[in-house]
Design a protein around this motif. Structure first.
Motif, PDB file in Angstrom:
ATOM      1  N   UNK A 198     -30.323 113.859  37.993  1.00 32.66           N
ATOM      2  CA  UNK A 198     -30.982 113.898  36.684  1.00 32.66           C
ATOM      3  C   UNK A 198     -30.111 114.592  35.652  1.00 32.66           C
ATOM      4  N   UNK A 199     -29.512 115.715  36.022  1.00 33.82           N
ATOM      5  CA  UNK A 199     -28.655 116.462  35.099  1.00 33.82           C
ATOM      6  C   UNK A 199     -27.467 115.615  34.649  1.00 33.82           C
ATOM      7  N   UNK A 200     -26.804 114.960  35.596  1.00 29.27           N
ATOM      8  CA  UNK A 200     -25.641 114.121  35.271  1.00 29.27           C
ATOM      9  C   UNK A 200     -26.059 112.990  34.330  1.00 29.27           C
ATOM     10  N   UNK A 201     -27.174 112.348  34.634  1.00 31.20           N
ATOM     11  CA  UNK A 201     -27.615 111.212  33.826  1.00 31.20           C
ATOM     12  C   UNK A 201     -28.103 111.638  32.440  1.00 31.20           C
ATOM     13  N   UNK A 234     -35.841 110.540  29.586  1.00 37.56           N
ATOM     14  CA  UNK A 234     -36.623 109.366  29.975  1.00 37.56           C
ATOM     15  C   UNK A 234     -35.799 108.452  30.880  1.00 37.56           C
ATOM     16  N   UNK A 235     -34.609 108.101  30.421  1.00 37.65           N
ATOM     17  CA  UNK A 235     -33.737 107.232  31.218  1.00 37.65           C
ATOM     18  C   UNK A 235     -33.316 107.917  32.520  1.00 37.65           C
ATOM     19  N   UNK A 236     -32.945 109.188  32.423  1.00 34.81           N
ATOM     20  CA  UNK A 236     -32.485 109.918  33.593  1.00 34.81           C
ATOM     21  C   UNK A 236     -33.562 110.021  34.665  1.00 34.81           C
ATOM     22  N   UNK A 237     -34.766 110.426  34.276  1.00 34.69           N
ATOM     23  CA  UNK A 237     -35.848 110.567  35.255  1.00 34.69           C
ATOM     24  C   UNK A 237     -36.198 109.223  35.876  1.00 34.69           C
ATOM     25  N   UNK A 270     -30.734  95.640  38.547  1.00 31.47           N
ATOM     26  CA  UNK A 270     -32.085  95.818  38.006  1.00 31.47           C
ATOM     27  C   UNK A 270     -32.148  97.067  37.115  1.00 31.47           C
ATOM     28  N   UNK A 271     -31.506  98.147  37.562  1.00 39.44           N
ATOM     29  CA  UNK A 271     -31.459  99.377  36.761  1.00 39.44           C
ATOM     30  C   UNK A 271     -30.733  99.110  35.444  1.00 39.44           C
ATOM     31  N   UNK A 272     -29.607  98.423  35.519  1.00 41.82           N
ATOM     32  CA  UNK A 272     -28.843  98.105  34.309  1.00 41.82           C
ATOM     33  C   UNK A 272     -29.679  97.262  33.347  1.00 41.82           C
ATOM     34  N   UNK A 273     -30.399  96.271  33.869  1.00 40.30           N
ATOM     35  CA  UNK A 273     -31.227  95.403  33.020  1.00 40.30           C
ATOM     36  C   UNK A 273     -32.338  96.202  32.344  1.00 40.30           C
ATOM     37  N   UNK A 274     -32.943  97.122  33.065  1.00 41.93           N
ATOM     38  CA  UNK A 274     -34.012  97.945  32.489  1.00 41.93           C
ATOM     39  C   UNK A 274     -33.460  98.821  31.374  1.00 41.93           C
TER      40      UNK A 274
END
Length: 192
Positions: free
Chosen positions: A109-112, A140-143, A167-171
């Motif tokens: 989470x911290x990195x993202x 929001x994106x990180x969590x 799928x993550x990239x598309x979201x």
């Protein structure tokens, strides 16, 4: 220094071997030193406890490669690399993530958050977004991404890692476009 790293890597391999067989919470320092063939004093010379050893493994094997040259353009590739590594170490990763220690999720989470804050800063359309709002978007994106990855691991990594990464990239891409549209709509409404 070289001998220190050799010993750390040997202790790490022992924890990974044990962690592939049972939950991290059930592994003791004595289990690790017995498997590695060193005494407890040697373990405590390098690490304060098994959690510090786990953090060292995650940092050395996952998070340093993940964050090396990480940017908003290559994050999907880095995500795929992370998922591929996790799958190659499936039993160990799953058994450590299922433990009571949330190191993996907290660190990811911290990195993202840092990545998405940087990305938001680089997107010209969000110039007037204040620091608090930027932080909310980044968290929001990180969590969300962290939660998806942790759930994937806890559920046995059954979904193909490439499909999950896509799928993550598309979201994220869809959310970014929606955010852009909401931003423009908000500023059009305010006459800005």
């Amino acid at each position: 220094m070289a001998n220190s790293n050799i010993t750390k890597r040997a202790l790490a391999q022992s924890l990974k071997t044990l962690g592939a067989k049972k939950l991290f919470d059930k592994i003791t320092v004595a289990d690790i030193t017995d498997d590695c063939g060193v005494n407890r004093q040697t373990f405590y010379y390098h690490f304060n406890d098994k959690y510090e050893l786990l953090a060292w493994i995650y940092t050395q094997e996952m998070f340093i490669p993940l964050t090396e040259d990480l940017n908003f353009e290559n994050w999907p590739d880095k995500t795929l690399e992370l998922l591929e590594y996790m799958k190659s170490q499936r039993k160990f990763i799953t058994n450590t993530i299922k433990s009571s220690n949330n190191f993996f999720a907290d660190y990811l989470e911290k990195v993202l958050v840092e990545l998405f804050e940087k990305a938001i800063d680089e997107l010209d359309i969000y110039d007037s977004v204040n620091e608090h709002t930027r932080g909310v978007y980044a968290r929001f994106f990180s969590y969300g991404i962290t939660g998806v990855i942790v759930d994937w691991a806890k559920e046995g990594m059954k979904e193909d890692e490439k499909e999950l990464s896509e799928r993550i990239e598309a979201i994220v891409n869809t959310s970014e476009r929606m955010g852009h549209e909401l931003y423009l709509l908000h500023h059009k409404k305010d006459g800005k």
